[in-house]
Each structure stands twice: as structure tokens, then as C-alpha cells.
Design an enzyme around this catalytic site. Structure first.
Site, PDB file in Angstrom:
ATOM      1  N   GLU A  17       0.897   3.795   1.872  1.00  0.00           N
ATOM      2  CA  GLU A  17       1.378   4.164   3.211  1.00  0.00           C
ATOM      3  C   GLU A  17       2.585   3.322   3.611  1.00  0.00           C
ATOM      4  O   GLU A  17       3.554   3.840   4.176  1.00  0.00           O
ATOM      5  CB  GLU A  17       0.285   3.961   4.266  1.00  0.00           C
ATOM      6  CG  GLU A  17      -0.967   4.752   4.021  1.00  0.00           C
ATOM      7  CD  GLU A  17      -2.046   3.969   3.278  1.00  0.00           C
ATOM      8  OE1 GLU A  17      -3.221   4.148   3.619  1.00  0.00           O
ATOM      9  OE2 GLU A  17      -1.714   3.186   2.368  1.00  0.00           O
ATOM     10  N   HIS A  26       0.850  -1.196   0.000  1.00  0.00           N
ATOM     11  CA  HIS A  26       0.000   0.000   0.000  1.00  0.00           C
ATOM     12  C   HIS A  26       0.884   1.245   0.000  1.00  0.00           C
ATOM     13  O   HIS A  26       2.045   1.201   0.441  1.00  0.00           O
ATOM     14  CB  HIS A  26      -0.893   0.010   1.239  1.00  0.00           C
ATOM     15  CG  HIS A  26      -1.936  -1.059   1.233  1.00  0.00           C
ATOM     16  ND1 HIS A  26      -2.910  -1.151   2.187  1.00  0.00           N
ATOM     17  CD2 HIS A  26      -2.157  -2.091   0.376  1.00  0.00           C
ATOM     18  CE1 HIS A  26      -3.692  -2.181   1.936  1.00  0.00           C
ATOM     19  NE2 HIS A  26      -3.252  -2.779   0.842  1.00  0.00           N
TER      20      HIS A  26
END
Length: 161
Positions: free
Chosen positions: A48, A46
Site C-alpha cells: 500500500e 508495504h
């Protein structure tokens, strides 16, 4: 948040779900990430997580107590856990994620009793821009899938020369 939106655009251009993230401390950019799940064939890739990994590498530390993560979409359960473990000071995000959101939409991991660290959370920042990008990406994906399904169901007959 504008930098995170640019990362989301990069993800889109790579045919990834358009989510972007950046990690900053003060005025210093420590890491950036565009969603890379499809390209890396890795469910943990992801935006993040990629931005956090870069930030840890940039600082040479496993904790980022004064850092902030800006993300175009509410961090999922996995990413919210990483924010806690990384001791991020604050997370700022755009669109909510009702299916996997770990900050407020599905579960409120940051509010669990017994945690030895608290992450401040601010949601809804440039939410309309973030949500619009996600909605348009998935609208186009569904249209492409419908065309592919239609073509498979109705193949053109072979031509005779």
C-alpha cells in the site's frame, strides 16, 4: 482487485509476503505496489505504501481525495494511517488481517472520533483468492524452515575419497 492480485504474485515471486496494491482514480492507474519489506530491508515498504508513493508522485500532490486503493489484504495500522493522511476516498481489500489490521480486524482506525477525513472501506473482495495465496506462501515457508532445521540437526557425515 485483479491488478492488486497480480502485484501480490510479483511479491511472492520475489520471496516477499504476497500482498499487492493499486491506486486508481476513475479509470486511471496512479500507482501499484508489491510488498517489498525483505528486499528493501524496510518495515514500511508495504504494498500500500509503495502504491501510494507512486500515486503521489504521479499526481504531484500529497492528497488523493478521489482515489481508491485496492489491496489484497486489509491495510495494517501504518497503512490505514497513510490512507487517512492521503485523503483516499475508498479502500477495497481482500483478506482480513487479524494480527495487524487497521480497518476492522484489530482496530477500526477509520472510525475514530475526531478525524477530519473519512475513508470508505469495503472488505472481503476476492478474499478467498487473497487468503489462499497468503496461506500457501506461509505453508511453503514453514516447510522450507522445517527442512533447513532438520538438515542442520542431522548433517551428512563427510565422505571419504
Amino acid at each position: 482487485m485483479t491488478l492488486a492480485l497480480r502485484e501480490a504474485q510479483k511479491a511472492w515471486e520475489a520471496d516477499e509476503v504476497p500482498v499487492g496494491a493499486v491506486v486508481v482514480r476513475g479509470n486511471e492507474l496512479l500507482g501499484r505496489g508489491a510488498n517489498g519489506v525483505e528486499a528493501l530491508k524496510d518495515a514500511t515498504a508495504h504494498a500500500e505504501m509503495i502504491a501510494l508513493t507512486q500515486a503521489f508522485a504521479a499526481t504531484g500532490d500529497k492528497r488523493l481525495p478521489e482515489a481508491e486503493l485496492y489491496c489484497t489484504m486489509e491495510p495494517c495500522i501504518q497503512c490505514t494511517g497513510a490512507l487517512l493522511h492521503g485523503r483516499i476516498k475508498r479502500v477495497v481489500y481482500g483478506a482480513a488481517d487479524p494480527k495487524f489490521g487497521g480497518v476492522e480486524s484489530l482496530v477500526c482506525l477509520l472510525d475514530l472520533p475526531g478525524l477530519n477525513h473519512r475513508v470508505e472501506a469495503v472488505g472481503g473482495v476476492l478474499a478467498e483468492e487473497s487468503a489462499s495465496m497468503l496461506q500457501e506462501f506461509f505453508r511453503r515457508k514453514r516447510a522450507q524452515q522445517a527442512l533447513a532445521k532438520q538438515a542442520k540437526a542431522n548433517p551428512e557425515p563427510p565422505t571419504e575419497d
